[in-house]
Design an enzyme around this catalytic site. Structure first.
Site, PDB file in Angstrom:
ATOM      1  N   THR A 124       0.825  -1.214   0.000  1.00 21.45           N
ATOM      2  CA  THR A 124       0.000   0.000   0.000  1.00 21.45           C
ATOM      3  C   THR A 124       0.857   1.262   0.000  1.00 21.45           C
ATOM      4  OG1 THR A 124      -1.727  -1.181   1.194  1.00 21.45           O
ATOM      5  CG2 THR A 124      -1.822   1.209   1.255  1.00 21.45           C
ATOM      6  N   GLY A 127      -1.068   7.366  -1.684  1.00 23.53           N
ATOM      7  CA  GLY A 127      -2.111   7.742  -2.617  1.00 23.53           C
ATOM      8  C   GLY A 127      -2.770   6.572  -3.312  1.00 23.53           C
ATOM      9  N   GLY A 129      -4.579   2.898  -2.397  1.00 27.12           N
ATOM     10  CA  GLY A 129      -5.043   1.903  -1.455  1.00 27.12           C
ATOM     11  C   GLY A 129      -5.520   0.658  -2.172  1.00 27.12           C
ATOM     12  N   ILE A 155       2.322   0.228   6.942  1.00 25.23           N
ATOM     13  CA  ILE A 155       3.106  -1.007   6.929  1.00 25.23           C
ATOM     14  C   ILE A 155       3.258  -1.541   8.356  1.00 25.23           C
ATOM     15  CG2 ILE A 155       5.242  -2.094   6.199  1.00 25.23           C
ATOM     16  CD1 ILE A 155       3.348  -0.918   3.945  1.00 25.23           C
ATOM     17  N   SER A 156       2.687  -2.700   8.591  1.00 25.18           N
ATOM     18  CA  SER A 156       2.703  -3.310   9.927  1.00 25.18           C
ATOM     19  C   SER A 156       4.108  -3.758  10.300  1.00 25.18           C
ATOM     20  CB  SER A 156       1.752  -4.506   9.962  1.00 25.18           C
ATOM     21  OG  SER A 156       0.419  -4.096   9.776  1.00 25.18           O
ATOM     22  N   ARG A 265     -23.678 -11.360  36.690  1.00 27.77           N
ATOM     23  CA  ARG A 265     -24.314 -10.047  36.802  1.00 27.77           C
ATOM     24  C   ARG A 265     -25.808 -10.187  37.088  1.00 27.77           C
ATOM     25  NH1 ARG A 265     -23.493  -4.682  37.901  1.00 27.77           N
ATOM     26  NH2 ARG A 265     -24.722  -3.341  36.519  1.00 27.77           N
ATOM     27  N   GLN A 276     -34.141 -14.462  28.427  1.00 24.81           N
ATOM     28  CA  GLN A 276     -34.196 -15.191  27.162  1.00 24.81           C
ATOM     29  C   GLN A 276     -33.747 -14.333  25.980  1.00 24.81           C
ATOM     30  OE1 GLN A 276     -37.999 -16.587  25.333  1.00 24.81           O
ATOM     31  NE2 GLN A 276     -37.108 -18.626  25.637  1.00 24.81           N
ATOM     32  N   GLU A 361      -5.817  -6.036   4.106  1.00 25.73           N
ATOM     33  CA  GLU A 361      -5.727  -7.210   3.226  1.00 25.73           C
ATOM     34  C   GLU A 361      -6.791  -7.158   2.127  1.00 25.73           C
ATOM     35  OE1 GLU A 361      -3.019  -8.274   3.899  1.00 25.73           O
ATOM     36  OE2 GLU A 361      -2.829  -9.643   5.587  1.00 25.73           O
ATOM     37  N   ARG A 373     -17.170 -10.363  -9.528  1.00 24.06           N
ATOM     38  CA  ARG A 373     -16.551 -10.660 -10.819  1.00 24.06           C
ATOM     39  C   ARG A 373     -16.649 -12.137 -11.151  1.00 24.06           C
ATOM     40  NH1 ARG A 373     -11.038  -7.032 -10.108  1.00 24.06           N
ATOM     41  NH2 ARG A 373     -11.914  -5.032 -10.824  1.00 24.06           N
TER      42      ARG A 373
END
Length: 379
Positions: A124, A127, A129, A155-156, A265, A276, A361, A373
């Site tokens: 990526t 400008g 994506g 960028i991971s 709770r 229910q 991704e 497609r």
């Protein structure tokens, strides 16, 4: 596919034990401090988590994509952000194994599969994506090197990882002009932007990767010039189902937190779990996760078999599982009431982490394009 044998259960359980011991106890702290736990990632390598579907002859585990999605689901129960990074590392490592030559495999795979070297995937751009074929980062041949100029976005692991699988333009506009390269982090002319401030995924850094006359040896070209877009897309098929698995695992963890909370709770004189309407919510959450998991395993099996419909099935699984995972986690937060909004309960972190899975991704809108497609093409 649905009845795991002894080996498959052992693989799944090993991933869950790693998540329970190393990820879950630290996930909230890492998120708060924006800490990338490299020391813990190093521990994953000896378990075979650095090259899950890399060939054993190259130091990998030699497992199937079906095994991989089960692994990533379990890892994500501990921390979706770190599980997702391990997925990205595996995608980049597989690309080196699948498309690299013998010398490249020999040089890079031992470190990558052991996770002594950590990898990032760089496609990526600021400008560009979803329209990845329009990327503009250039790699111009200069003797025995390529000169890189441009920038990559989102960028991971960037700035903390050792190896970048980078797609750059070596030829004419369009997909056919893109090539893939292995770029070491210490390449002169390579630098990084600031760590982005994000809604989630805080346990892994996200930065720009910037090239300013960066010189990369031609020997680091993956495949041939012009192969890069195909290499990138083939890598993403596996990346998409892995991220989908991380969504299922994170959402399962959120559901697992919700049932005991509702049992404890009290409201209107009885446990919330006796209501229910809330039981119906839990039933829908459980059903949605099982449907996502089933489609995910189906897509993984198709990828293993190199089936003709593998691309659309991976897109279907990514879209469905990441949407379902986020909705289940968000419903878990709602069922926790005000406590779900508090960090200490761990549910709001899961919601924040899973939200980005619908974007990365390939956005879920692009997943619909891929499937459409295939549908239209078959008409």
């Amino acid at each position: 596919m649905f009845d795991l044998d002894e080996d498959e259960r052992a693989i799944r359980d090993t991933a869950r034990e790693f998540a329970d011991e190393f990820l879950a106890p630290n996930a909230l702290d890492w998120d708060e401090r924006k800490h990338f736990p490299i020391d813990v990632l190093r521990k994953a390598g000896p378990l075979g988590l650095g090259g899950i579907y890399v060939g054993e002859e190259h130091g990998g585990s030699g497992l199937r994509r079906l095994d991989a999605v089960r692994i990533f689901e379990q890892l994500a129960t501990g921390c979706p952000a770190i599980a997702a990074y391990i997925s990205i590392h595996n995608m980049a490592t597989w690309m080196v194994d699948r498309y690299g030559d013998d010398e490249q495999r020999k040089r890079w795979l031992p470190g990558l599969t052991s996770m002594q070297l950590l990898a990032s995937y760089a496609l990526t751009e600021p400008g560009v994506g979803s329209d990845a074929a329009a990327l503009s980062t250039k790699a111009v041949r200069d003797g025995d090197d390529y000169i890189f100029n441009g920038a990559k976005q989102f960028i991971s692991g960037a700035g903390s990882t050792d190896v970048y699988v980078v797609m750059a333009r070596t030829g004419a506009p369009g997909a056919g002009g893109i090539s893939a390269f292995i770029v070491p982090a210490d390449t002169p002319g390579l630098s990084f932007g600031a760590n982005e401030k994000k809604m989630g995924w805080n346990a892994q850094p996200t930065r720009q990767v910037i090239f300013e006359n960066a010189r990369v040896p031609a020997a680091n070209l993956l495949g041939n010039e012009g192969d890069g877009f195909r290499i990138a897309m083939n890598g993403l098929n596996g990346g998409r189902i892995n991220i989908a698995a991380c969504s299922v695992g994170g959402a399962q963890a959120a559901l697992d937190k919700t049932v005991p909370y509702l049992a404890e709770r009290q409201a209107f004189g009885k446990p919330l779990l006796k209501n229910q309407a809330l039981q119906f919510d839990l039933a829908d959450m459980r059903t949605d996760l099982e449907a996502a998991r089933t489609l995910l395993w189906r897509a993984a099996a198709a990828l293993d078999a190199d089936a003709p419909d593998k691309v659309e099935l991976c897109a279907m699984a990514k879209r469905f599982a990441t949407d379902a995972g986020f909705e289940v986690a968000n419903k878990a937060l709602q069922l926790h009431g005000g406590y779900g909004y508090l960090a200490e309960y761990g549910v709001e972190k899961i919601v924040r982490d899973l939200r980005v899975h619908q974007i990365l991704e390939g956005t879920n809108e692009i997943m619909r394009v891929v499937v459409a497609r295939a549908v239209v093409g078959a008409a």
